[in-house]
Design an enzyme around this catalytic site. Structure first.
Site, short mmCIF file in Angstrom:
data_model
loop_
_atom_site.label_atom_id
_atom_site.label_comp_id
_atom_site.label_asym_id
_atom_site.label_seq_id
_atom_site.Cartn_x
_atom_site.Cartn_y
_atom_site.Cartn_z
N ARG A 32 0.85 -1.21 0.00
CA ARG A 32 0.00 0.00 0.00
C ARG A 32 0.89 1.26 0.00
O ARG A 32 0.61 2.22 -0.70
CB ARG A 32 -0.90 0.03 1.24
CG ARG A 32 -1.78 -1.18 1.40
CD ARG A 32 -3.15 -1.03 0.72
NE ARG A 32 -3.99 -2.15 1.05
CZ ARG A 32 -4.05 -3.31 0.37
NH1 ARG A 32 -3.32 -3.48 -0.72
NH2 ARG A 32 -4.84 -4.29 0.77
N GLU A 181 -13.89 -15.03 9.23
CA GLU A 181 -13.85 -14.43 7.88
C GLU A 181 -13.50 -15.46 6.81
O GLU A 181 -12.32 -15.71 6.54
CB GLU A 181 -12.82 -13.28 7.83
CG GLU A 181 -12.77 -12.62 6.44
CD GLU A 181 -11.73 -11.50 6.32
OE1 GLU A 181 -10.92 -11.32 7.25
OE2 GLU A 181 -11.74 -10.81 5.29
N LYS A 223 -17.63 -12.24 8.99
CA LYS A 223 -17.13 -11.26 8.02
C LYS A 223 -17.06 -11.95 6.65
O LYS A 223 -16.07 -12.58 6.32
CB LYS A 223 -15.75 -10.76 8.45
CG LYS A 223 -15.09 -9.82 7.44
CD LYS A 223 -13.95 -9.04 8.06
CE LYS A 223 -13.19 -8.24 7.03
NZ LYS A 223 -12.30 -7.24 7.62
N SER A 265 -14.48 -5.61 1.95
CA SER A 265 -14.69 -4.94 0.65
C SER A 265 -14.05 -5.73 -0.48
O SER A 265 -14.59 -5.73 -1.60
CB SER A 265 -14.21 -3.48 0.68
OG SER A 265 -12.84 -3.36 0.98
N GLY A 266 -12.93 -6.38 -0.24
CA GLY A 266 -12.42 -7.39 -1.16
C GLY A 266 -11.98 -6.95 -2.55
O GLY A 266 -11.88 -7.78 -3.43
N GLY A 267 -11.79 -5.64 -2.75
CA GLY A 267 -11.37 -5.18 -4.08
C GLY A 267 -12.48 -4.45 -4.84
O GLY A 267 -12.28 -4.04 -5.97
N ARG A 296 -9.54 -1.75 2.40
CA ARG A 296 -9.29 -0.88 1.26
C ARG A 296 -10.38 0.16 1.03
O ARG A 296 -10.09 1.32 0.74
CB ARG A 296 -9.12 -1.74 -0.01
CG ARG A 296 -7.76 -2.39 -0.07
CD ARG A 296 -7.74 -3.54 -1.05
NE ARG A 296 -8.41 -4.72 -0.53
CZ ARG A 296 -8.50 -5.88 -1.18
NH1 ARG A 296 -7.98 -6.00 -2.39
NH2 ARG A 296 -9.10 -6.92 -0.63
#
Ligand code: 13P
Length: 344
Positions: A32, A181, A223, A265-267, A296
């Site tokens: 990041r 998750e 999650k 959110s996963g992208g 993200r």
């Protein structure tokens, strides 16, 4: 103990609030920071995260909990205040990522299993002492490309479900609420219905494993991924279809005893993640709190605004506060594109 776990699990999905996933491992935060041209050092990671945690209004009003990486749980702000204390002083609950990452699954080329169970009881006891009140463990389930239905195999789903249940039982034993998750990745070329099928199969295995391992559902949080078209699929499902299929899938597999479901959110883009959550809550037809636990989708904007410059701190905090507020509205089903633009 069980009442305390249930209270924390309920509070983690409180209406108007959600979770900030700031638990990037050393490798992920380096990626990041590379994206904005900032060197990843212990000090730069501390400065960046301190800046987010000092966005006090956003934390107080829109963030129920913050997931931390081991290093961050032990760090102090520049003025010596422990970062955990900054979070609790703003009314949010500190939590900790406890897995050690997804590794190749023996005998199943292309599939992963998450590791980190050895010595976990002792690590959890220390995390509780350091102020954590919940844990997070991420399992990764891929969907085969080009219609390959052998991935995920039931061996991969079973091994990951078993590990999730082991960590959940251990977390509860140590007084910590587990965030379970199981992430079905959106990276492939599959359509939304294949994502539905794999997510349903995964969640059913996960809840069977939690039952076998005597996990108290009322003291746990799920999650999950949303049910989406694969990123590389030519046909992309719209917001209403994603919301309808995600809720339908969850209703088939997640017991209503679970108080809070917080999506990753996963992208997805920032706006997609917010719009999908909003559509689900606008329909207002679920037994669980439906909220967010975004990494993200909450941090992309502040990271970019910050760029490693002290002078950009107010802009970065404004960008983080904005996304937190927009997602807070989405937990009520009260977000709109107009509000997004008006507030920007
Ligand atoms: P994303 O929202 O970026 O997917 O991250 C959430 C998370 O904590 C993944 O484990």
């Amino acid at each position: 103990m069980s009442q305390q776990l249930a209270q924390v699990a309920e509070a983690m999905g409180a209406k108007g609030k959600g979770i900030l996933a700031a638990d990037e491992s050393s490798g992920t935060i380096r990626k990041r920071f590379d994206g904005i041209g900032v060197e990843s050092t212990e000090a730069s990671r501390r400065d960046y995260r301190e800046m987010l945690f000092r966005t006090t209004g956003a934390l107080r009003d829109c963030i129920s909990g913050v997931i931390l990486f081991d290093e961050t749980l032990r760090q102090s702000a520049a003025d010596g205040t422990p970062l955990v204390q900054l979070i609790s002083d703003a009314g949010a609950i500190p939590g900790i990522k406890i897995d050690k990452g997804a590794k190749d699954l023996a005998g199943a080329p292309g599939e992963k299993v998450t590791e980190g169970l050895d010595g976990l009881r002792e690590r959890l006891a220390e995390y509780y002492e350091l102020g954590a009140r919940f844990t997070k463990w991420r399992a990764v389930i891929d969907i085969g490309r080009g219609g390959d239905r052998s991935i995920p195999g039931s061996y991969c789903i079973g091994a990951n479900a078993h590990a999730l249940a082991r960590m959940a039982a251990l977390s509860q034993e140590q007084g910590l609420v587990p965030i379970v998750e199981p992430e079905v990745l959106m990276d492939g070329d599959h359509g939304i219905d294949r994502c539905f099928e794999v997510t349903e199969a995964t969640l059913k295995q996960v809840y069977m494993a939690l039952f076998h391992q005597r996990v108290l559902l009322e003291g746990s949080v799920l999650k999950p991924n949303m049910v989406l078209s694969g990123k590389l699929c030519a046909e992309q499902a719209g917001v209403d279809e994603v919301a309808e299929k995600t809720v339908r899938c969850l209703k088939r597999a997640v017991p209503s005893a679970v108080p809070s479901i917080v999506f990753l959110s996963g992208g997805q883009s920032d706006l997609e993640a917010t719009a999908h959550l909003n559509a689900m809550n606008a329909a207002n037809d679920t037994p669980w709190n439906l909220s967010f636990s975004y990494g993200r989708a909450l941090q992309a904007a502040p990271l970019k605004a910050w760029g490693g410059e002290v002078d950009n701190k107010p802009a970065a905090q404004a960008a983080f506060g904005h996304r937190a507020r927009m997602n807070g509205l989405a937990t009520h089903g009260r977000w709109s594109m107009e509000l997004e633009q008006a507030a920007a």
